[in-house]
Design a protein around this motif. Sequence first.
Motif, PDB file in Angstrom:
ATOM      1  N   TYR A  20      70.895  21.835  13.973  1.00  5.68           N
ATOM      2  CA  TYR A  20      70.047  20.938  13.190  1.00  5.68           C
ATOM      3  C   TYR A  20      68.789  20.679  14.010  1.00  5.68           C
ATOM      4  CZ  TYR A  20      73.137  18.137  16.166  1.00  5.68           C
ATOM      5  OH  TYR A  20      73.897  17.689  17.206  1.00  5.68           O
ATOM      6  N   GLY A  31      71.828  12.553  22.498  1.00  4.08           N
ATOM      7  CA  GLY A  31      70.799  13.530  22.168  1.00  4.08           C
ATOM      8  C   GLY A  31      70.363  14.354  23.368  1.00  4.08           C
ATOM      9  N   LEU A  63      66.450  18.362  16.156  1.00  6.09           N
ATOM     10  CA  LEU A  63      66.715  17.223  17.037  1.00  6.09           C
ATOM     11  C   LEU A  63      65.439  16.855  17.768  1.00  6.09           C
ATOM     12  CD1 LEU A  63      68.824  15.317  18.506  1.00  6.09           C
ATOM     13  CD2 LEU A  63      68.967  17.124  20.244  1.00  6.09           C
ATOM     14  N   VAL A 114      67.826  13.175  14.149  1.00  5.12           N
ATOM     15  CA  VAL A 114      68.508  14.401  13.725  1.00  5.12           C
ATOM     16  C   VAL A 114      67.986  14.743  12.343  1.00  5.12           C
ATOM     17  CG1 VAL A 114      70.713  15.422  13.058  1.00  5.12           C
ATOM     18  CG2 VAL A 114      70.575  13.970  15.089  1.00  5.12           C
ATOM     19  N   THR A 158      66.099   8.675  18.857  1.00  2.00           N
ATOM     20  CA  THR A 158      66.773   9.949  18.633  1.00  2.00           C
ATOM     21  C   THR A 158      66.745  10.241  17.138  1.00  2.00           C
ATOM     22  OG1 THR A 158      68.231   9.578  20.524  1.00  2.00           O
ATOM     23  CG2 THR A 158      68.928  11.241  18.927  1.00  2.00           C
TER      24      THR A 158
END
Length: 260
Positions: free
Chosen positions: A204, A242, A206, A219, A217
């Motif tokens: 994914y 993360g 990040l 996502v 952080t």
Amino acid sequence: MTVPSPAEPLEVVSRRHSLLAALEPGPRAKGDLQDTVDCSSSTLDRAIRELETYHFLERRDGSVRLTSAGRLALQEHRRSQQALECITAASHVLQFAPSDAPLSMAVLKGATIHEPSSHVPNAPVERIADRMRDADRVWALGATERTPQFRRIITDQTADGDLAVEVVLTDDLISFLLETSTDALKRFLEVDAFEAATVEEIPYGLAVLETPAKTYTFVTLTDEGDVQGVIENDSQAAYEWGREVFRQVRSTATALQPPE
């Protein structure tokens, strides 16, 4: 002595947690408990016997009280409930993550979910760009270039020396950038504050950001290149998670050299 299956106390605590919670402040007489948990006398007696089987409560001096095991069982039940609530709140965007993707409650607990709309499809990733303007350091995993803002922010802030960026990009994205933005990519790689590596695939998007005030952080979850949602979390636990995910992916990546 027969040892109960772990599933048995789990099911009992799930059904009887209201009784455990009623005893949390201290010992209670059975008559008081019946009014609190709103059940018949026979049901209450059955619940007490079940919880006594696992030593989660005890009867002493005419009252019913929690044991240490019962207090811990109640705490863990609540923690599990909270975790399931966090997972459920994010499940509609988590469905776009691979089933084996590295995910953790650290990034879900206390998170905010940003979703695109037909009017502002880039709003979730623009949220990341907004936070990047205040960042001192960025670690990121990327598979697609979602908005020109990222390139502009990185160009301006790394050139001034205010921002250090380390990214791992997929092979497909590197190929795309080499075809469409060779000169820009070359300039990036010549800046000391910018480091890039390439890997075949990532689970994914990040982005882990450090700003003077706090850490963030993000996502990013996509489906066929379209952003389906961004999970944002500013907790220390999410930051540490993360950074570890980035380190793991970076350890398998190949450092990118400036194109000839």
